[in-house]
Write a protein that holds these residues in place. Structure first.
Motif, short mmCIF file in Angstrom:
data_model
loop_
_atom_site.label_atom_id
_atom_site.label_comp_id
_atom_site.label_asym_id
_atom_site.label_seq_id
_atom_site.Cartn_x
_atom_site.Cartn_y
_atom_site.Cartn_z
N GLY A 97 0.68 -1.37 0.27
CA GLY A 97 -0.04 -0.12 -0.07
C GLY A 97 0.72 1.33 -0.04
N ILE A 98 1.89 1.32 0.71
CA ILE A 98 2.62 2.55 0.84
C ILE A 98 3.38 2.82 -0.62
N ALA A 99 4.05 1.62 -1.15
CA ALA A 99 4.72 1.63 -2.27
C ALA A 99 3.82 2.10 -3.54
N ARG A 100 2.45 1.66 -3.45
CA ARG A 100 1.43 2.10 -4.45
C ARG A 100 1.10 3.51 -4.28
N LEU A 101 0.90 3.82 -3.05
CA LEU A 101 0.67 5.40 -2.85
C LEU A 101 1.87 6.26 -3.33
N SER A 102 3.17 5.67 -2.92
CA SER A 102 4.25 6.68 -3.08
C SER A 102 4.38 6.71 -4.51
N ARG A 103 4.18 5.63 -5.60
CA ARG A 103 4.13 5.67 -7.01
C ARG A 103 3.28 6.48 -7.64
N ARG A 104 1.86 6.47 -7.05
CA ARG A 104 0.92 7.37 -7.28
C ARG A 104 0.72 8.68 -7.23
N GLY A 105 0.94 8.87 -5.78
CA GLY A 105 0.75 10.17 -5.36
C GLY A 105 1.91 11.05 -5.34
N GLY A 106 3.10 10.48 -5.17
CA GLY A 106 4.40 11.16 -4.77
C GLY A 106 4.52 11.33 -3.40
N GLU A 107 5.64 12.49 -3.29
CA GLU A 107 5.97 12.78 -1.79
C GLU A 107 4.93 13.40 -1.00
N HIS A 108 4.03 14.34 -1.53
CA HIS A 108 3.08 14.90 -0.68
C HIS A 108 1.90 14.02 -0.24
N ALA A 109 1.87 13.05 -1.32
CA ALA A 109 0.40 12.10 -0.92
C ALA A 109 0.93 11.13 0.08
N LEU A 110 2.27 10.69 0.15
CA LEU A 110 2.71 9.84 1.01
C LEU A 110 2.83 10.53 2.36
#
Length: 151
Positions: free
Chosen positions: A46-59
């Motif tokens: 989940g964290i890896a997907r979020l980091s790929r999709r949303g970038g640093e701000h979303a993470l």
């Protein structure tokens, strides 16, 4: 020394708090278990997907929100457990003075149960908070490293 009215009022308020404290403790146990499920998803992709999709701000936003929820559980559940411990002890000790051991036994059981439930939820929240901090910090470091490598 003490006003009978103020002591009576304080006792009534305290007595009324036991049931909401017990329900709040049950809520925190359920919330802690729910958070365990979310954290399993975070850990296994989940964290890896979020980091790929949303970038640093979303993470950063997701991590902050989820760590705060774990911290909230860590702090409040043990406090509620302590309240659930202390509230029935007053009437229990008063019953002991009158020789009513059955009332004391019930009060002690409630006191110990609420302590254990509060500590259990608090421990789950503490572990989740520590793990999430590590996971989100690592993901942010990896994003920043990739950003510097590509730049």
């Amino acid at each position: 020394m003490f006003s009978g009215i103020s002591l009576g009022l304080m006792h009534q308020i305290t007595s009324l708090l036991l049931q909401p404290v017990v329900w709040a403790l049950l809520f925190f146990v359920a919330l802690a278990l729910y958070e365990v499920g979310i954290s399993l998803g975070e850990r296994w992709g989940g964290i890896a997907r979020l980091s790929r999709r949303g970038g640093e701000h979303a993470l950063l936003q997701a991590g902050k929100r989820r760590i705060e929820r774990a911290d909230f559980i860590t702090r409040l559940a043990p406090m509620l457990g302590l309240m659930g411990t202390l509230i029935p002890l007053g009437p229990g000790l008063a019953a002991l003075g009158e020789g009513e051991l059955r009332v004391l036994t019930t009060a002690m059981t409630v006191a110990f149960d609420t302590t254990v439930i509060g500590l259990l939820a608090g421990m789950i929240g503490f572990v989740l908070g520590r793990l999430r901090r590590r996971w989100y910090d690592q993901a942010l470091s990896e994003l920043q490293y990739k950003g510097h490598s590509n730049g």
